[in-house]
Design a protein around this motif. Structure first.
Motif: not given
Ligand code: FEO
Ligand code: CA
Ligand code: CA
Length: 660
Positions: A104-109, A633-639, A600-609, A641-647
């Motif tokens: 995710s955004w901010g992870d250590e590289v 809020s993703y990937p925390a999905s806790d309503g 065929k639909r394989f996967l759906v992402g969170p709102r707004g992505c 934590t700020r959302p983060r672009s994520t692999t």
């Protein structure tokens, strides 16, 4: 007497682009209209025919199959339903599969990086060593000794969101009305652009992990030194106050999709780089093709980030007659393909100018039977073109690194889609087909820097925002997503045509074509519409919002990728808050059979992505995709934590191949 041959010799940057007083641009519009005349009958026939018969196919006579192996891949999962909930904050994947946040955004590289702070208070210096924002195109590079268990993941970071700063971007207006930004915010935004390289490996429990402090881990940003090679290197139009040689540049911007070469390099693509620059001199901007034709701002500020108020190289207003003393040429140094070797952390990335300059979405590499190398790209702006570059030298699979500068010499082509299902690649070669001094092109450097203007002269077909190009590993057929174009049929230079059939196109389409004799270096092809996205033909949606999908509904195809078995994976990018997209739910990853066209639909992402970036291990058992700019809020999905672009990593619970 007025005669084209008597037109004065002018520099390309002096050519006006206003159609009302520009002879050659008027000619381009005329040629587009001629194309339309031939194409209208078929366009309507194909479009309406698809609806009336309920068949997905259009233009059957132009079937592009090339006679290579062509079998339906196994697509064995059960479709995931649409997700309409306004608070949908997770990734939903087909039964029997697991999707988990991986990077995710901010992870250590890079070694020395500190953890991400949830209040976004990491400094710009800390951001330089962490994952950037807006993960986009991505590729997996295996280590040869354990290709399915150990590799490098290379990820583009396209742009930045307000979430980058604790309270969003700070903007203040000065007495002249110019918006000003604090330097530390601009530097953090520049640090959150670019590319991440991360080493990844399966652990003893067979779970994929990121390798912390790996010497391969690397960040490229908007300030990383890079070289410039190919025909525009050293051009007067690439020289700036910082670089009087026109061969060195800082950074890469708006890195959308990508390419991966069989000689082991990654191709970064520079898409909407025009948003970062301003030329405040209206008279100069009006006649400077390399600015105006690319949509560089001509207001008080750049159109999006206002970096120019802190960093002078983003202010492209001419300051001196010796223009290279200022930064009027800095925008000409973006819009390229940037090649680098992820296995060499010290390598200098190279901007390969032979491939042309535009809002480059992708750089899809195809190798022919005799080692011919073609690279396909879309220019993702409404009414722009599809290009391919064919290298002069060939690729030798027995000696893959023999020609490290293979992308510096070759021919750039632009596509024309004829109404009868034929297509042509027209070469953008200086001195030919009007690309001459008479029209302001003094060299091949001028042609590649102003590729859009050159393609205008050749009469290329304006497309509905070309995004990704994918190649079928069995047939070598090419597929392109045309994501949408609300100006189609509205603007005079974008009439509907055989390839872009819907007026005010909200939902987009996928085209496919076959090069003559399946040779990527061919200059002729046959094409057809693979599908029109949108609402079903049985729905009450307006006709221009109806598609002909066989199977699960979607809109705005963007990411497109074939796995090794020939499954066509489609990723979507629509604004799920807009009324017109309400029937589509949240953005998704779908899987299509190129033969039956079933989807065929394989996967759906969170709102707004947006769903983007797709790559996998050679065995097809590990798949990574990107959740870009989740709106919730993703990937925390806790309503909270700020959302983060994520692999996201997807695996099949029984350890099998994804999609089967
Ligand atoms: Fe960055 Fe055209 O998508
Ligand atoms: Ca895209
Ligand atoms: Ca898009």
């Amino acid at each position: 007497m007025s005669n084209k041959n008597e037109m004065p010799v002018v520099d390309i940057d002096d050519i006006p682009v206003n159609p009302s007083n520009n002879p050659w641009l008027s000619e381009v519009i005329a040629s587009r209209r001629n194309l339309l005349k031939g194409g209208l009958g078929l366009a309507l026939g194909g479009f309406l025919g698809g609806h009336l018969s309920g068949c997905a196919a259009t233009n059957k006579n132009a079937s592009p199959s090339v006679g290579l192996k062509n079998v339906s891949p196994k697509i064995g999962f059960t479709s995931v339903p649409l997700q309409h909930a306004q608070d949908f904050d997770r990734v939903l994947v087909a039964d029997g599969y697991t999707a988990r946040a991986f990077f995710s955004w901010g992870d250590e590289v890079v070694t020395g990086a500190v953890p991400w702070k949830a209040d976004a208070s990491n400094s710009w210096q800390e951001q330089q060593l962490q994952a950037g924002q807006n993960h986009d195109g991505m590729a997996y590079f295996p280590f040869t000794d354990a290709p399915n268990d150990h590799g490098l993941l290379v990820i583009n970071h396209e742009y930045t969101n307000p979430t980058l700063h604790p309270n969003g971007p700070t903007e203040t207006r000065d007495a002249q009305g110019v918006i000003r930004r604090p330097e530390h915010e601009v530097l953090k935004e520049q640090a959150a652009h670019g590319v991440s390289v991360i080493e990844i490996k399966r652990d003893q429990k067979n779970l994929w992990q990121r390798v912390k402090n790996s010497s391969f881990n690397r960040r490229l940003t908007a300030n990383t030194p890079m070289g410039i090679t190919g025909p525009a290197a050293g051009s007067e139009h690439l020289k700036t106050a910082q670089d009087p040689t026109g061969t060195r540049v800082l950074g890469t911007l708006n890195n959308c999709s990508m390419g991966k070469t069989p000689w082991g390099t990654y191709l970064i693509c520079e898409e909407n780089w025009n948003n970062y620059f301003v030329n405040r001199n209206t008279a100069d901007w009006q006649q400077r093709v390399s600015h105006k034709r690319y949509g560089i701002s001509n207001g008080l500020n750049s159109s999006k980030y206002y970096w120019e108020t802190v960093d002078p190289r983003f202010d492209a207003t001419p300051t001196d007659k010796q223009y290279f003393k200022g930064f009027v040429n800095e925008p000409n140094r973006f819009g390229w393909v940037v090649e680098f070797d992820p296995f060499n952390p010290d390598s200098l990335p190279q901007k390969r100018t032979a491939l042309g300059r535009y809002a480059r979405e992708c750089a899809t590499v195809v190798i022919g039977d005799e080692g011919e190398v073609a690279i396909y790209s879309g220019d993702d702006t409404r009414g722009e073109y599809i290009y391919k570059f064919v290298a002069q030298q060939r690729f030798d699979k027995n000696n893959p690194k023999a020609t490290p500068d293979l992308l510096d010499e070759g021919t750039l082509y632009v596509a024309v889609f004829h109404a009868d299902g034929r297509g042509e690649w027209l070469p953008l070669i200086w001195g030919e087909r009007g690309l001459t001094a008479r029209n302001g092109f003094m060299s091949q450097a001028d042609v590649v820097i102003n590729a859009r203007a050159a393609a205008d002269i050749l009469g290329a077909t304006p497309m509905d925002r070309p995004e990704w190009v994918a190649v079928d590993p069995h047939t070598r057929e090419l597929y392109v997503t045309l994501t949408n174009n609300i100006e189609r049929g509205i603007k005079v230079d974008q009439p509907v045509d055989a390839a872009n059939v819907r007026k005010e196109n909200h939902h987009g389409q996928i085209l496919r074509w076959a090069e003559k004799k399946s040779n990527p270096a061919a200059t002729e092809f046959t094409w057809e519409i693979f599908l029109l996205a949108g609402n079903s033909a049985q729905s009450s949606a307006p006709e221009n919002q109806q598609g002909n999908i066989r199977g699960d509904l979607f809109s705005c195809p963007d990411g497109l990728w074939f796995d090794a078995d020939g499954r066509l994976w489609i990723e979507t990018d629509f604004d799920d808050a807009e009324d017109v997209y309400q029937p589509m739910g949240c953005n998704q990853l779908l899987c299509a059979d190129p033969l039956s066209r079933n989807v065929k639909r394989f996967l759906v992402g969170p709102r707004g992505c947006e769903i983007t970036g797709l790559t996998g291990t050679p065995d097809g058992k590990s798949l990574w995709l990107n959740i870009q700019h989740p709106g919730i809020s993703y990937p925390a999905s806790d309503g909270k934590t700020r959302p983060r672009s994520t692999t996201v990593l997807v695996t099949k619970d029984d350890g099998g191949v994804i999609g089967t």
